[in-house]
Scaffold this active site. Structure first.
Site, mmCIF file in Angstrom:
data_model
loop_
_atom_site.group_PDB
_atom_site.id
_atom_site.type_symbol
_atom_site.label_atom_id
_atom_site.label_comp_id
_atom_site.label_asym_id
_atom_site.label_seq_id
_atom_site.Cartn_x
_atom_site.Cartn_y
_atom_site.Cartn_z
ATOM 1 N N ALA A 65 0.861 -1.185 0.000
ATOM 2 C CA ALA A 65 0.000 0.000 0.000
ATOM 3 C C ALA A 65 0.895 1.233 0.000
ATOM 4 C CB ALA A 65 -0.902 -0.013 1.221
ATOM 5 N N GLY A 108 0.762 -5.042 0.853
ATOM 6 C CA GLY A 108 -0.432 -5.159 0.024
ATOM 7 C C GLY A 108 -0.163 -5.824 -1.316
ATOM 8 N N GLU A 111 -0.435 -9.363 -0.645
ATOM 9 C CA GLU A 111 -1.843 -9.654 -0.336
ATOM 10 C C GLU A 111 -2.695 -9.706 -1.611
ATOM 11 O OE1 GLU A 111 -1.780 -6.482 2.682
ATOM 12 O OE2 GLU A 111 -2.728 -7.939 4.015
ATOM 13 N N GLU A 131 4.598 -5.024 7.232
ATOM 14 C CA GLU A 131 3.789 -3.980 7.880
ATOM 15 C C GLU A 131 4.173 -3.728 9.333
ATOM 16 O OE1 GLU A 131 2.591 -6.199 5.768
ATOM 17 O OE2 GLU A 131 0.982 -5.352 4.557
HETATM 18 N N1 CAA Z 1 4.556 3.237 -0.694
HETATM 19 C C1 CAA Z 1 4.949 4.410 -1.251
HETATM 20 N N2 CAA Z 1 6.104 4.547 -1.940
HETATM 21 C C2 CAA Z 1 6.901 3.446 -2.070
HETATM 22 C C3 CAA Z 1 6.551 2.218 -1.504
HETATM 23 C C4 CAA Z 1 5.314 2.118 -0.807
HETATM 24 N N3 CAA Z 1 4.868 0.962 -0.264
HETATM 25 N N4 CAA Z 1 7.534 1.339 -1.773
HETATM 26 C C5 CAA Z 1 8.473 2.012 -2.485
HETATM 27 N N5 CAA Z 1 8.082 3.287 -2.662
HETATM 28 C C6 CAA Z 1 8.801 4.365 -3.365
HETATM 29 C C7 CAA Z 1 9.957 4.880 -2.545
HETATM 30 O O1 CAA Z 1 9.524 5.820 -1.585
HETATM 31 C C8 CAA Z 1 10.828 5.465 -3.618
HETATM 32 O O2 CAA Z 1 10.310 6.726 -3.972
HETATM 33 P P1 CAA Z 1 11.309 8.001 -4.089
HETATM 34 O O3 CAA Z 1 12.227 7.634 -5.217
HETATM 35 O O4 CAA Z 1 10.376 9.119 -4.424
HETATM 36 O O5 CAA Z 1 11.997 8.108 -2.783
HETATM 37 C C9 CAA Z 1 10.601 4.543 -4.813
HETATM 38 O O6 CAA Z 1 9.383 3.844 -4.544
HETATM 39 C C10 CAA Z 1 11.702 3.489 -4.968
HETATM 40 O O7 CAA Z 1 11.824 2.819 -3.721
HETATM 41 P P2 CAA Z 1 13.249 2.612 -3.003
HETATM 42 O O8 CAA Z 1 14.156 3.752 -3.296
HETATM 43 O O9 CAA Z 1 12.970 2.306 -1.560
HETATM 44 O O10 CAA Z 1 13.753 1.318 -3.789
HETATM 45 P P3 CAA Z 1 14.718 0.186 -3.251
HETATM 46 O O11 CAA Z 1 15.021 -0.667 -4.438
HETATM 47 O O12 CAA Z 1 15.857 0.760 -2.481
HETATM 48 O O13 CAA Z 1 13.844 -0.665 -2.192
HETATM 49 C C11 CAA Z 1 11.876 -1.817 -1.404
HETATM 50 C C12 CAA Z 1 12.733 -1.388 -2.620
HETATM 51 C C13 CAA Z 1 12.652 -2.828 -0.544
HETATM 52 C C14 CAA Z 1 10.624 -2.486 -1.967
HETATM 53 C C15 CAA Z 1 11.510 -0.582 -0.554
HETATM 54 O O14 CAA Z 1 11.002 0.418 -1.410
HETATM 55 C C16 CAA Z 1 10.487 -0.847 0.505
HETATM 56 O O15 CAA Z 1 10.805 -1.416 1.541
HETATM 57 N N6 CAA Z 1 9.213 -0.448 0.293
HETATM 58 C C17 CAA Z 1 8.149 -0.513 1.286
HETATM 59 C C18 CAA Z 1 7.644 -1.935 1.458
HETATM 60 C C19 CAA Z 1 6.565 -1.966 2.525
HETATM 61 O O16 CAA Z 1 6.791 -1.688 3.683
HETATM 62 N N7 CAA Z 1 5.324 -2.349 2.135
HETATM 63 C C20 CAA Z 1 4.194 -2.428 3.026
HETATM 64 C C21 CAA Z 1 3.313 -1.220 2.858
HETATM 65 S S1 CAA Z 1 1.993 -1.128 4.041
HETATM 66 C C22 CAA Z 1 0.767 -2.126 3.431
HETATM 67 O O17 CAA Z 1 0.902 -2.731 2.397
HETATM 68 C C23 CAA Z 1 -0.476 -2.197 4.266
HETATM 69 C C24 CAA Z 1 -1.468 -3.231 3.833
HETATM 70 O O18 CAA Z 1 -1.516 -4.312 4.360
HETATM 71 C C25 CAA Z 1 -2.474 -2.966 2.822
#
Ligand code: CAA
Length: 257
Positions: A65, A108, A111, A131
């Protein structure tokens, strides 16, 4: 219909949807989920489409998400917006839905893949539910669907301790149907969808519903659902055609009637 966050293609009888927010690794914001559900419903209503593949990019199926859009929300905001409520539309699709997953399928994103009927993965696929590290819990079915797929102990580790699953691990667990090189995983998913699309659509639809009942109901009710589906299909032209073709030793021609 024009969408901004997804790309829609058709490959003969197979619909293909690509999540397309590359700069945010396909983070699932409300617009994307609404567009995805709308496109899935359109494929569901289109008689020419018999199976659907959902994919992301090579780097990310979806990284969860959208954290940026959620970060400042209060509990009341979340409740009022009921952001996750919309996601149910993915699970409600009646046609076979195959996730073609490469790279990150986190939060998500994982999911959504779990809501699909089958998962075809590339060698680089990584599945996880991070999460808890954000101070929340999975909210789109992760705590319920993963435990049914892999059992309690591993689900606890994945969710409580952000344990990531590689494509090969997911294959060994039966979480994904097959793993292919990054160059071919999408073609393989489309080929699988095309095979299913060649089968009688009503029988496929009832079979999907009956399998999903195994998640929803007790055994006796599930068995009753299955039996009624079987009996109902004897009113379809495809049953007459399928059995006649077998007995006449020819290929059947299914019409979805
Ligand atoms: N939401 C918003 N933006 C996201 C995102 C997310 N879930 N995941 C990645 N992005 C964005 C980053 O902020 C970044 O944007 P900027 O360039 O503007 O800073 C861009 O995508 C590229 O990401 P990274 O620079 O972090 O890329 P990376 O290759 O270094 O890492 C990754 C990749 C390991 C996937 C890392 O981006 C990450 O950990 N993302 C978050 C994963 C996460 O925690 N997901 C759970 C979300 S909560 C949820 O899903 C709730 C639910 O149950 C519904």
């Amino acid at each position: 219909m024009d969408y901004e966050t997804i790309l829609v293609e058709t490959h003969e009888q197979v619909g293909l949807l690509r999540l397309n927010r590359p700069k945010a690794l396909n983070a699932l914001n409300p617009q994307l989920v609404a567009e995805l559900v709308s496109a899935l419903q359109a494929f569901d209503a289109d008689e020419a489409i018999r199976a659907v593949v959902l994919t992301g990019s090579e780097k990310a199926f979806a990284a969860g998400a959208d954290i940026r859009e959620m970060a400042d929300m209060s509990a009341v905001d979340m409740l009022k917006a009921d952001l996750i409520g919309t996601w149910d539309g993915i699970y409600q699709v009646k046609k076979p839905l195959i996730a073609a997953v490469s790279g990150y399928a986190l939060g998500g994103g994982f999911e959504v893949a779990l809501m699909c009927d089958m998962i075809i993965a590339s060698e680089t696929a990584v599945f996880g539910l991070p999460e808890v590290s954000l101070g929340i819990i999975p909210g789109a079915g992760g705590t319920q669907r993963l435990v049914r797929e892999v059992g309690k102990g591993l689900a606890m580790e994945v969710i409580l301790n952000d344990r990531r699953l590689s494509a090969e691990e997911a294959l060994a667990l039966g979480l994904v149907n097959a793993v292919y090189p990054t160059d071919t995983y999408l073609d393989e998913a489309l080929a699988l969808a095309a095979q299913i699309a060649s089968r009688p659509p009503l029988a496929v639809r009832f079979a999907k519903e009956a399998i999903n009942q195994a998640y929803e109901t007790a055994l006796t009710e599930g068995l009753l659902f299955e039996r009624r589906g079987l009996y109902f299909l004897f009113s379809s032209e495809d049953q007459t055609e399928g059995m006649a073709a077998f007995l006449e030793k020819r290929s059947p021609e299914f019409k979805g009637r």
